[in-house]
Motif scaffolding. Sequence first.
Motif, PDB file in Angstrom:
ATOM      1  N   GLY A  45       0.728  -1.140  -0.095  1.00  0.00           N
ATOM      2  CA  GLY A  45      -0.026   0.010  -0.018  1.00  0.00           C
ATOM      3  C   GLY A  45       0.882   1.355   0.252  1.00  0.00           C
ATOM      4  N   VAL A  46       0.662   2.148  -1.068  1.00  0.00           N
ATOM      5  CA  VAL A  46       1.623   3.025  -1.140  1.00  0.00           C
ATOM      6  C   VAL A  46       0.631   4.625  -0.709  1.00  0.00           C
ATOM      7  N   ILE A  47       1.498   5.383   0.203  1.00  0.00           N
ATOM      8  CA  ILE A  47       0.586   6.433   0.268  1.00  0.00           C
ATOM      9  C   ILE A  47       1.632   7.814   0.115  1.00  0.00           C
ATOM     10  N   CYS A  70       3.980   1.559   2.324  1.00  0.00           N
ATOM     11  CA  CYS A  70       5.285   2.571   1.964  1.00  0.00           C
ATOM     12  C   CYS A  70       4.428   4.119   2.381  1.00  0.00           C
ATOM     13  N   PHE A  71       5.046   4.843   2.984  1.00  0.00           N
ATOM     14  CA  PHE A  71       4.805   6.299   3.070  1.00  0.00           C
ATOM     15  C   PHE A  71       5.807   6.835   2.562  1.00  0.00           C
ATOM     16  N   ALA A 119       1.094  -5.567   9.749  1.00  0.00           N
ATOM     17  CA  ALA A 119       1.398  -4.630   8.528  1.00  0.00           C
ATOM     18  C   ALA A 119       2.659  -4.074   8.723  1.00  0.00           C
ATOM     19  N   GLN A 120       3.844  -4.307   7.985  1.00  0.00           N
ATOM     20  CA  GLN A 120       5.225  -3.512   8.235  1.00  0.00           C
ATOM     21  C   GLN A 120       5.240  -2.192   7.517  1.00  0.00           C
ATOM     22  N   PHE A 121       5.798  -1.235   8.039  1.00  0.00           N
ATOM     23  CA  PHE A 121       5.890   0.186   7.282  1.00  0.00           C
ATOM     24  C   PHE A 121       7.394   0.395   6.930  1.00  0.00           C
ATOM     25  N   THR A 122       7.364   1.169   5.719  1.00  0.00           N
ATOM     26  CA  THR A 122       8.609   1.565   5.035  1.00  0.00           C
ATOM     27  C   THR A 122       8.428   3.073   4.746  1.00  0.00           C
ATOM     28  N   TYR A 123       9.411   3.870   4.852  1.00  0.00           N
ATOM     29  CA  TYR A 123       9.349   5.192   4.589  1.00  0.00           C
ATOM     30  C   TYR A 123      10.299   5.597   3.611  1.00  0.00           C
ATOM     31  N   VAL A 124      10.046   6.235   2.359  1.00  0.00           N
ATOM     32  CA  VAL A 124      10.867   6.648   1.406  1.00  0.00           C
ATOM     33  C   VAL A 124      10.749   8.297   1.288  1.00  0.00           C
ATOM     34  N   VAL A 125      11.829   8.903   0.876  1.00  0.00           N
ATOM     35  CA  VAL A 125      11.743  10.495   0.963  1.00  0.00           C
ATOM     36  C   VAL A 125      11.657  11.079  -0.442  1.00  0.00           C
ATOM     37  N   ARG A 185       8.921   6.791  -6.227  1.00  0.00           N
ATOM     38  CA  ARG A 185       9.817   6.495  -5.428  1.00  0.00           C
ATOM     39  C   ARG A 185       9.672   5.539  -4.693  1.00  0.00           C
ATOM     40  N   ALA A 186       8.525   4.838  -4.707  1.00  0.00           N
ATOM     41  CA  ALA A 186       8.231   3.651  -3.999  1.00  0.00           C
ATOM     42  C   ALA A 186       8.554   2.568  -5.062  1.00  0.00           C
ATOM     43  N   LEU A 187       8.909   2.701  -6.416  1.00  0.00           N
ATOM     44  CA  LEU A 187       9.340   1.437  -7.446  1.00  0.00           C
ATOM     45  C   LEU A 187      10.400   0.559  -6.984  1.00  0.00           C
TER      46      LEU A 187
END
Length: 284
Positions: free
Chosen positions: A3-5, A57-58, A78-84, A97-99
């Motif tokens: 899930g990309v936010i 992914c935030f 649910a595991q969370f990941t963060y990209v900038v 950026r989540a690609l």
Amino acid sequence: MWGVIPAAGAGTRIQPLAFSKELLPVGSRFDGDTERPRAVCEYIIERMMRGGADKICFVISPGKADILSYFGAGIGAAQFTYVVQPRPAGLCDALFRALPLIAPDELAVFGLPDTIWFPEDGLGELPDDCLSFLTFPVEHPEFFDAVVTNERSEVREIQVKTKQAKSRWIWGAFKMPGWVLRELYTLWRSRDEKDEYLGTLVNEYIAQGGKARAVAAGEQYVDIGTLNGYRNAIQLLGSENARPRKPAEPALWPASFSPAAPAKGRGEAIVKINFNNQKGRGAA
């Protein structure tokens, strides 16, 4: 499923706030027997989890560490990941950026963190084999991205904030396999990354033979990005049908989830991906 936010926007329409707009309290949820305020982005997370997402992914800006502090490494299963996203560069840039995280054979759902919509399980209506949009009827489609379809529910055009839009149905969330996301990314790059809005990129994707479907399963949709939208959301959530109730079945939100008092081990997972507008994409 991912899930990309995209949550890197400044939220200028509802400022001033002392925190990220995605954490704006709207409505409430139950923490065991206690009813607590609920951050607006919790709604899209819950809907993604109901739709099958087990990885979130935030995409955040450098100044939004409060989102990381609030959620930490995840909620429940649910595991969370963060990209900038280093600077504001539009929705397409944020999504791509989540690609690097999404394999070609994985599914991903995408949704906006400052929206509330019903039904809660709407993402479950979207197919797995193509780009598909969950659409909602609204009174003023000119403020959104209107989705124009044919009689087979195939998307013919997305009209981005267009006066006198040809459809009153707008997209509120979407889903696609990882290989479609890569096709869109390749197209975006070939167009010199000029597409800020998803709609213009999808229109070109369709013009070049790509397929997209619309699923008109949405019923109610509110954008919290403005003060008027915030009032509408409070009114919607205050209705009898939307009022939070103690769950009769195991809740997606564990009773132990308390952002004000992080549990041991939360906040361990963070991935930062910096594109820097270069062809090579990597993790740092």
